[in-house]
Scaffold this active site. Structure first.
Site, PDB file in Angstrom:
ATOM      1  N   ASP A  40       0.842  -1.388   0.156  1.00 19.58           N
ATOM      2  CA  ASP A  40      -0.143   0.015   0.031  1.00 19.58           C
ATOM      3  C   ASP A  40       0.849   1.308  -0.013  1.00 19.58           C
ATOM      4  O   ASP A  40       0.350   2.345   0.481  1.00 19.58           O
ATOM      5  CB  ASP A  40      -0.956  -0.028   1.041  1.00 19.58           C
ATOM      6  CG  ASP A  40      -0.250  -0.033   2.421  1.00 19.58           C
ATOM      7  OD1 ASP A  40       1.007  -0.155   2.574  1.00 19.58           O
ATOM      8  OD2 ASP A  40      -0.932  -0.048   3.608  1.00 19.58           O
ATOM      9  N   HIS A 243      26.406   5.005 -14.881  1.00 23.57           N
ATOM     10  CA  HIS A 243      25.043   5.188 -14.508  1.00 23.57           C
ATOM     11  C   HIS A 243      25.189   5.525 -13.098  1.00 23.57           C
ATOM     12  O   HIS A 243      24.247   5.086 -12.262  1.00 23.57           O
ATOM     13  CB  HIS A 243      24.191   4.106 -14.936  1.00 23.57           C
ATOM     14  CG  HIS A 243      23.766   4.005 -16.296  1.00 23.57           C
ATOM     15  ND1 HIS A 243      23.178   2.825 -16.957  1.00 23.57           N
ATOM     16  CD2 HIS A 243      23.973   4.826 -17.215  1.00 23.57           C
ATOM     17  CE1 HIS A 243      22.819   3.264 -17.986  1.00 23.57           C
ATOM     18  NE2 HIS A 243      23.389   4.306 -18.466  1.00 23.57           N
ATOM     19  N   ASP A 260      24.372  14.764 -15.077  1.00 19.79           N
ATOM     20  CA  ASP A 260      23.543  14.357 -15.971  1.00 19.79           C
ATOM     21  C   ASP A 260      22.038  14.372 -15.610  1.00 19.79           C
ATOM     22  O   ASP A 260      21.669  13.750 -14.901  1.00 19.79           O
ATOM     23  CB  ASP A 260      23.786  12.990 -16.717  1.00 19.79           C
ATOM     24  CG  ASP A 260      23.215  12.354 -17.779  1.00 19.79           C
ATOM     25  OD1 ASP A 260      22.065  13.178 -18.338  1.00 19.79           O
ATOM     26  OD2 ASP A 260      23.541  11.460 -18.272  1.00 19.79           O
ATOM     27  N   ASP A 271      17.666  16.430 -21.684  1.00 18.06           N
ATOM     28  CA  ASP A 271      18.750  15.414 -21.312  1.00 18.06           C
ATOM     29  C   ASP A 271      20.073  16.029 -21.474  1.00 18.06           C
ATOM     30  O   ASP A 271      20.453  15.976 -22.652  1.00 18.06           O
ATOM     31  CB  ASP A 271      18.588  14.161 -22.322  1.00 18.06           C
ATOM     32  CG  ASP A 271      19.483  13.039 -21.753  1.00 18.06           C
ATOM     33  OD1 ASP A 271      20.374  13.115 -20.821  1.00 18.06           O
ATOM     34  OD2 ASP A 271      19.660  11.839 -22.460  1.00 18.06           O
ATOM     35  N   HIS A 350      29.965   3.947 -24.462  1.00 15.47           N
ATOM     36  CA  HIS A 350      28.520   4.228 -24.798  1.00 15.47           C
ATOM     37  C   HIS A 350      28.340   4.819 -26.395  1.00 15.47           C
ATOM     38  O   HIS A 350      29.270   5.025 -26.860  1.00 15.47           O
ATOM     39  CB  HIS A 350      27.736   5.147 -23.721  1.00 15.47           C
ATOM     40  CG  HIS A 350      28.297   6.549 -23.639  1.00 15.47           C
ATOM     41  ND1 HIS A 350      28.204   7.609 -24.452  1.00 15.47           N
ATOM     42  CD2 HIS A 350      29.033   6.951 -22.577  1.00 15.47           C
ATOM     43  CE1 HIS A 350      28.820   8.529 -23.971  1.00 15.47           C
ATOM     44  NE2 HIS A 350      29.502   8.173 -22.949  1.00 15.47           N
ATOM     45  N   HIS A 354      21.118   9.599 -28.648  1.00 12.93           N
ATOM     46  CA  HIS A 354      19.856   9.005 -29.052  1.00 12.93           C
ATOM     47  C   HIS A 354      18.755   9.874 -29.252  1.00 12.93           C
ATOM     48  O   HIS A 354      18.897  11.216 -28.776  1.00 12.93           O
ATOM     49  CB  HIS A 354      19.455   8.052 -27.570  1.00 12.93           C
ATOM     50  CG  HIS A 354      19.563   8.807 -26.607  1.00 12.93           C
ATOM     51  ND1 HIS A 354      18.535   9.645 -26.051  1.00 12.93           N
ATOM     52  CD2 HIS A 354      20.370   9.132 -25.490  1.00 12.93           C
ATOM     53  CE1 HIS A 354      18.801  10.298 -24.941  1.00 12.93           C
ATOM     54  NE2 HIS A 354      20.184  10.078 -24.519  1.00 12.93           N
ATOM     55  N   HIS A 361      14.845   8.219 -23.721  1.00 15.40           N
ATOM     56  CA  HIS A 361      15.542   7.467 -24.940  1.00 15.40           C
ATOM     57  C   HIS A 361      14.142   7.267 -25.978  1.00 15.40           C
ATOM     58  O   HIS A 361      13.677   6.121 -25.961  1.00 15.40           O
ATOM     59  CB  HIS A 361      16.152   5.963 -24.523  1.00 15.40           C
ATOM     60  CG  HIS A 361      17.498   6.303 -23.670  1.00 15.40           C
ATOM     61  ND1 HIS A 361      18.047   5.194 -23.248  1.00 15.40           N
ATOM     62  CD2 HIS A 361      18.032   7.485 -23.665  1.00 15.40           C
ATOM     63  CE1 HIS A 361      19.075   5.818 -22.804  1.00 15.40           C
ATOM     64  NE2 HIS A 361      19.047   7.098 -22.988  1.00 15.40           N
ATOM     65  N   GLU A 384      26.550  13.238 -27.273  1.00 18.56           N
ATOM     66  CA  GLU A 384      26.996  13.273 -25.787  1.00 18.56           C
ATOM     67  C   GLU A 384      28.231  12.395 -25.729  1.00 18.56           C
ATOM     68  O   GLU A 384      28.320  11.292 -24.957  1.00 18.56           O
ATOM     69  CB  GLU A 384      26.111  12.646 -24.786  1.00 18.56           C
ATOM     70  CG  GLU A 384      25.111  11.439 -25.479  1.00 18.56           C
ATOM     71  CD  GLU A 384      24.145  10.911 -24.340  1.00 18.56           C
ATOM     72  OE1 GLU A 384      24.657  10.572 -23.203  1.00 18.56           O
ATOM     73  OE2 GLU A 384      22.967  10.729 -24.709  1.00 18.56           O
ATOM     74  N   TYR A 388      36.108   8.526 -20.027  1.00 15.85           N
ATOM     75  CA  TYR A 388      36.035   7.987 -18.466  1.00 15.85           C
ATOM     76  C   TYR A 388      37.163   7.269 -18.332  1.00 15.85           C
ATOM     77  O   TYR A 388      37.539   6.051 -18.656  1.00 15.85           O
ATOM     78  CB  TYR A 388      34.942   7.276 -18.317  1.00 15.85           C
ATOM     79  CG  TYR A 388      33.317   7.730 -19.116  1.00 15.85           C
ATOM     80  CD1 TYR A 388      32.808   8.737 -18.547  1.00 15.85           C
ATOM     81  CD2 TYR A 388      33.203   7.659 -20.307  1.00 15.85           C
ATOM     82  CE1 TYR A 388      31.559   9.266 -19.023  1.00 15.85           C
ATOM     83  CE2 TYR A 388      32.257   8.133 -21.072  1.00 15.85           C
ATOM     84  CZ  TYR A 388      31.493   9.019 -20.261  1.00 15.85           C
ATOM     85  OH  TYR A 388      30.261   9.533 -20.829  1.00 15.85           O
ATOM     86  N   ARG A 406      31.663  14.056 -19.660  1.00 22.97           N
ATOM     87  CA  ARG A 406      30.794  13.800 -20.503  1.00 22.97           C
ATOM     88  C   ARG A 406      29.949  15.337 -20.834  1.00 22.97           C
ATOM     89  O   ARG A 406      29.654  15.944 -19.951  1.00 22.97           O
ATOM     90  CB  ARG A 406      29.530  12.571 -20.459  1.00 22.97           C
ATOM     91  CG  ARG A 406      28.417  12.622 -21.470  1.00 22.97           C
ATOM     92  CD  ARG A 406      27.608  11.556 -21.480  1.00 22.97           C
ATOM     93  NE  ARG A 406      26.827  11.457 -20.197  1.00 22.97           N
ATOM     94  CZ  ARG A 406      27.110  10.960 -19.093  1.00 22.97           C
ATOM     95  NH1 ARG A 406      28.158   9.877 -18.935  1.00 22.97           N
ATOM     96  NH2 ARG A 406      26.474  10.688 -18.035  1.00 22.97           N
ATOM     97  N   GLU A 408      26.776  16.763 -23.087  1.00 24.49           N
ATOM     98  CA  GLU A 408      25.584  16.407 -23.792  1.00 24.49           C
ATOM     99  C   GLU A 408      24.663  17.538 -24.110  1.00 24.49           C
ATOM    100  O   GLU A 408      24.291  18.211 -23.049  1.00 24.49           O
ATOM    101  CB  GLU A 408      24.910  15.264 -22.831  1.00 24.49           C
ATOM    102  CG  GLU A 408      23.451  14.559 -23.397  1.00 24.49           C
ATOM    103  CD  GLU A 408      22.800  13.676 -22.724  1.00 24.49           C
ATOM    104  OE1 GLU A 408      23.083  13.609 -21.457  1.00 24.49           O
ATOM    105  OE2 GLU A 408      22.160  12.994 -23.354  1.00 24.49           O
TER     106      GLU A 408
END
Ligand code: GLY
Ligand code: MN
Ligand code: MN
Length: 427
Positions: A40, A243, A260, A271, A350, A354, A361, A384, A388, A406, A408
């Site tokens: 719940d 991630h 990000d 994004d 990567h 996208h 995505h 992007e 790394y 990165r 982007e």
């Protein structure tokens, strides 16, 4: 009584377009499953993008059927009104309310879906479905298809073919019209303002969580409904985890901070990734990596114009980033051999971007008939590139270890070039 968020004629138009394109096939689009833990405890519900795109209807436990050529041509199943449940969970339109507000041909209670759907689908050779790995929904769809197959077997209609509703609607959503662009532009601008606020306020000692709170405050006070996805706020070596979303470290003097994050506005999302120094000044090795990624990102954006296959961006990014890796002494060998052997993926694991829209995505084919697909005016996607270099990578020059960068942006393809929708976020 609550109202639809937007002019419902827009959704009717989209349903009509879908019906035209379905060429005799039916389509079933289901709401997003609700996330309920420990029986719940409810979590914020966001409607499935495809169902919202076609109806504007935001309640869970709803299913849309499009039935080209039949009467009714559009059927929506929704929860009944329920005063007791509404006391707990809030307003429900109920079948009559939904029919009146959203102007769907016919609306029935959701309990009647299984029983009515077999008859409604009778005569169709194929059905577009979105199987979403939700055990309950998928098995309900399978049960309907089983019954349909049996009943069509007896009437001589034969087998029913299954098609991917997500791919079909992804293609419809790929080229943005003016109205969709307005929402996307707003989402991108709000996202950029969030990044700008974080860049202005960052200082050593601030926690990643505090930065996340700054972003959330900026997004929502500017009208965003929610984050477009869970934000990555990664300082120092955490930025080398793609991630990373623990967001629980302290941003230290001398570290870079990679953010990000994107805001969602009227079901469209930005994004954006930015990487910048916590103390306001990059060290020389940080700058060496950052400036190369930035230079490559700018070159990739310069390539954007109608007719260029999306694959070209992937290939150009792999090429230029590998060159940077050689330059920085991260890898040795011949560039082409490195790329052919995928060795560059050690530091750039990567893709370059996208499609972007109602989903971070967004769906849409990057290849058609096995050929790379050229981009078209009205498409929107991310660019992007990143590098790394994990702290524990003893093969990398010591000065670069623990640096993750990165950058982007969100790019709209225009008549003969591009527009950067996220340019308010400094880089
Ligand atoms: N934020 C998710 C991505 O960049 O693809
Ligand atoms: Mn991103
Ligand atoms: Mn992205």
């Amino acid at each position: 009584m609550r109202k639809a968020l937007e002019d419902v004629a827009r959704f009717k138009n989209r349903r009509n377009q879908a019906i035209q394109k379905l060429s005799g096939h039916a389509m079933i689009v289901t709401s997003h499953p609700e996330l309920i833990r420990n029986d719940d405890v409810h979590y914020p519900f966001r409607q499935d993008s495809n169902l919202y795109y076609l109806t504007g209807f935001e309640e869970p436990e709803s299913i849309l059927m499009l039935l080209p050529g039949k009467s009714p041509q559009e059927v929506l199943f929704v929860r009944r009104k329920n005063p007791e449940r509404e006391t707990w969970d809030g307003f429900r339109f109920g079948p009559e309310g939904a029919q009146a507000e959203f102007k769907i041909d016919q609306v029935y209670p959701i309990e009647e879906f299984e029983q009515r759907s077999v008859e409604l689908l009778n005569g169709f050779q194929g059905v577009y479905l979105h199987l979403r790995k939700d055990a309950e929904q998928d098995s309900q769809m399978m049960s309907v298809l089983e019954k349909l197959k049996r009943s069509q077997g007896r009437t001589g209609y034969g087998m029913v073919s299954i098609h991917d509703a997500n791919a079909f609607l992804g293609e419809m959503r790929l080229i943005k019209d003016e109205f969709e662009l307005q929402n996307l532009r707003t989402a991108c601008e709000i996202s950029a303002q969030g990044h700008l606020a974080a860049q202005k306020q960052i200082k050593p000692g601030m926690t990643e969580r505090q930065v996340q709170a700054l972003l959330a405050y900026e997004f929502m006070s500017r009208g965003a409904a929610r984050d477009g996805y869970y934000p990555i706020v990664a300082s120092g070596n955490a930025a080398t985890t793609l991630h990373y979303n623990f967001n629980d470290q302290v941003c230290k003097d001398g570290d870079l901070l990679l953010i990000d994050a994107g805001a969602e506005y009227n079901y469209f999302t930005g994004d954006i990734t930015r990487t910048f120094p916590v103390n306001g000044k990059m060290s020389k090795p940080q700058y060496e990596v950052y400036s190369r990624v930035l230079d490559i990102q700018l070159k990739l954006i310069e390539m954007v114009k109608p007719g260029v296959p999306f694959k070209n961006f992937h290939d150009a990014a792999a090429d230029m980033l590998t060159e940077a890796m050689l330059d920085l002494g991260l890898l040795t060998g011949r560039k082409n051999d490195i790329i052919a052997g995928q060795v560059h993926r050690k530091y750039y694991p990567h893709g370059v971007g996208h499609f972007l829209g109602m989903d971070v995505h967004d769906r849409g084919y990057y290849f058609k008939n096995n050929e790379p697909r050229p981009i078209e005016k009205g498409m929107c996607f991310t660019i992007e590139p990143g590098l790394y270099i994990p702290a524990n990578d003893t093969s990398a020059p010591a000065e670069f270890r623990g640096i993750g960068v990165r950058i982007e942006d969100n790019i709209l393809v225009t008549d003969n070039g591009y527009e950067v929708l996220t340019k308010s976020a400094p880089k």
